[in-house]
Write a protein that holds these residues in place. Structure first.
Motif, PDB file in Angstrom:
ATOM      1  N   ARG A 324       0.833  -1.192   0.000  1.00  0.00           N
ATOM      2  CA  ARG A 324       0.000   0.000   0.000  1.00  0.00           C
ATOM      3  C   ARG A 324       0.878   1.256   0.000  1.00  0.00           C
ATOM      4  NH1 ARG A 324      -5.285  -0.440   1.713  1.00  0.00           N
ATOM      5  NH2 ARG A 324      -5.370   1.741   1.037  1.00  0.00           N
ATOM      6  N   LEU A 325       0.355   2.340  -0.588  1.00  0.00           N
ATOM      7  CA  LEU A 325       1.050   3.614  -0.624  1.00  0.00           C
ATOM      8  C   LEU A 325       0.477   4.569   0.418  1.00  0.00           C
ATOM      9  CD1 LEU A 325       1.316   4.257  -4.481  1.00  0.00           C
ATOM     10  CD2 LEU A 325       3.024   3.248  -2.961  1.00  0.00           C
ATOM     11  N   SER A 326       1.318   5.450   0.925  1.00  0.00           N
ATOM     12  CA  SER A 326       0.880   6.478   1.861  1.00  0.00           C
ATOM     13  C   SER A 326       0.195   7.604   1.087  1.00  0.00           C
ATOM     14  CB  SER A 326       2.075   7.055   2.622  1.00  0.00           C
ATOM     15  OG  SER A 326       1.720   8.267   3.271  1.00  0.00           O
ATOM     16  N   PRO A 327      -1.101   7.846   1.310  1.00  0.00           N
ATOM     17  CA  PRO A 327      -1.773   8.942   0.598  1.00  0.00           C
ATOM     18  C   PRO A 327      -1.135  10.302   0.859  1.00  0.00           C
ATOM     19  CG  PRO A 327      -3.384   7.475   1.582  1.00  0.00           C
ATOM     20  CD  PRO A 327      -2.043   7.056   2.128  1.00  0.00           C
ATOM     21  N   LYS A 328      -0.589  10.513   2.049  1.00  0.00           N
ATOM     22  CA  LYS A 328       0.004  11.798   2.391  1.00  0.00           C
ATOM     23  C   LYS A 328       1.367  11.984   1.736  1.00  0.00           C
ATOM     24  CE  LYS A 328       1.397  14.711   6.282  1.00  0.00           C
ATOM     25  NZ  LYS A 328       1.450  14.849   7.762  1.00  0.00           N
ATOM     26  N   ARG A 329       2.156  10.917   1.649  1.00  0.00           N
ATOM     27  CA  ARG A 329       3.559  11.069   1.266  1.00  0.00           C
ATOM     28  C   ARG A 329       3.905  10.489  -0.114  1.00  0.00           C
ATOM     29  NH1 ARG A 329       5.686  15.093   4.164  1.00  0.00           N
ATOM     30  NH2 ARG A 329       5.368  14.808   6.412  1.00  0.00           N
ATOM     31  N   GLU A 330       3.036   9.657  -0.697  1.00  0.00           N
ATOM     32  CA  GLU A 330       3.439   8.969  -1.923  1.00  0.00           C
ATOM     33  C   GLU A 330       2.491   9.226  -3.094  1.00  0.00           C
ATOM     34  OE1 GLU A 330       5.807   5.065  -0.650  1.00  0.00           O
ATOM     35  OE2 GLU A 330       3.820   5.157   0.292  1.00  0.00           O
ATOM     36  N   SER A 331       1.849  10.382  -3.108  1.00  0.00           N
ATOM     37  CA  SER A 331       0.974  10.691  -4.238  1.00  0.00           C
ATOM     38  C   SER A 331       1.763  10.829  -5.539  1.00  0.00           C
ATOM     39  CB  SER A 331       0.171  11.962  -3.963  1.00  0.00           C
ATOM     40  OG  SER A 331       1.025  13.076  -3.763  1.00  0.00           O
TER      41      SER A 331
END
Length: 353
Positions: A324-331
């Protein structure tokens, strides 16, 4: 492709690991992604005078860019039309013609064949019918850009970037230095790493002290993403101000601070290797920072090299599934990987979803 759906970002997963090791995907990327993207290949000062020539590669294909005697930029495949010999094997100045290093066929700086030794007995042969295959070239913001296949116009990609760069921020720049850094990872691993500040506290202790991680933000456009961060005090390498870190699809980075521009181009050299080309530009007022910047940049690059090479091993291990990707940091990572997914889908490479 929509890039503004927060719902999709909140559900995002990383790219399938097969995208980093599959030979079919790699060939597709070279021929259909990297060949069509505008890439910064050299500082404009390298071809500032008639007869200046630079040699590079795009998508593993050799190219040449020259300034002709009418002061126009011209780009060609660095491939003789006779038997594929090289017209130049290094950058040159004061060139009158482009002479093949294999059999001596010579072309003018407009790409027209002018001399073909010992071809007088070849029937229906005329040098007037033969010319080098051209490529697209463009000069912008002290840099030379090129592409080898059709795609978006330069303005479609870079005009909106031009509008964001504050007036005067990088006026009067001069190219001061270049660096080449080989990295033993797939080209996308290096770009994934560039596209997020999530790793700064853990991989780059020096850089993390220079920037304000708490205010690190990412903005998304159609063909580029922008990471912004305040630099609150002089570090020796950097002036205080706002750092703008652009990624331009598919493989160009532009790092901008007051009085400074650093361009990066990620050049694939194999499925699991790439070369990162760095060019450093400074105004006269900021040029004294160069030595410290080169040293600081080399340290950051070495930290990136080490982590990217470890990530490559993890991706091809067979023990990793897309996380999973971090919505805050990996957009930014999500944005890049969605552009890739969209491109892959045109060839039915949907197992990389």
């Amino acid at each position: 492709m929509s890039i503004d759906s927060k719902k999709h970002l909140n559900q995002a997963c990383a790219l399938h690991p097969k995208a980093y090791s599959d030979s079919e995907i790699y060939r597709f990327e070279l021929n259909n992604i990297l060949s069509r993207g505008w890439q910064c290949i050299a500082p404009a000062s390298a071809v500032s005078k008639p007869g200046d020539v630079v040699t590079r590669e795009i998508a593993n294909k050799p190219i040449i860019v020259a300034r002709n005697h009418d002061n126009q930029l011209k780009g060609f495949f660095n491939i003789c039309r006779h038997r594929a010999g090289p017209l130049a094997i290094c950058d040159m100045s004061d060139a009158k013609r482009l002479r093949c290093h294999y059999h001596g066929w010579a072309y003018d700086l407009n790409g027209q064949l002018k001399l073909a030794p010992e071809m007088n007995q070849a029937e229906d042969f005329s040098h007037r019918d033969i010319a080098l295959i051209p490529i697209d070239v463009m000069e912008w913001r002290h840099m030379i850009f090129a592409r080898i296949d059709g795609g978006l116009s330069f303005s479609e990609v870079y005009e909106s970037i031009d509008a964001i760069i504050p007036n005067g921020t990088i006026d009067g720049l001069k190219h001061r230095a270049s660096q080449l850094h080989p990295v033993a990872c797939n080209w996308k691993v290096y770009i994934d790493n560039f596209l997020e500040g999530y790793h700064l506290p853990f991989v780059h202790p020096g850089l993390n002290q220079a920037v304000n991680y708490a205010e690190y933000t990412t903005e998304l456009s159609q063909w580029w993403s922008l990471q912004r961060t305040p630099v609150e005090q002089d570090t020796g390498a950097y002036s205080a101000g706002e750092g703008l870190y652009f990624f331009v699809y598919p493989n160009v980075m532009l790092n901008i601070m007051p009085g400074r521009l650093q361009s990066n181009r990620v050049v694939p050299t194999g499925i699991d290797s790439c070369l990162v080309e760095f060019d450093f530009y400074y105004t006269a007022a900021e040029k004294d920072r160069l030595e410290q910047d080169l040293e600081f940049s080399a340290q950051v690059q070495e930290e990136d090299r080490i982590i990217c090479e470890h990530v490559q091993k993890g991706l091809v291990s067979g023990a990793y599934e897309a996380g999973r990707l971090s919505p805050k940091r990996e957009s930014g990572v999500w944005h890049f990987q969605n552009l890739l997914r969209e491109a892959y889908s045109t060839e039915g490479l949907n197992y990389c979803a």
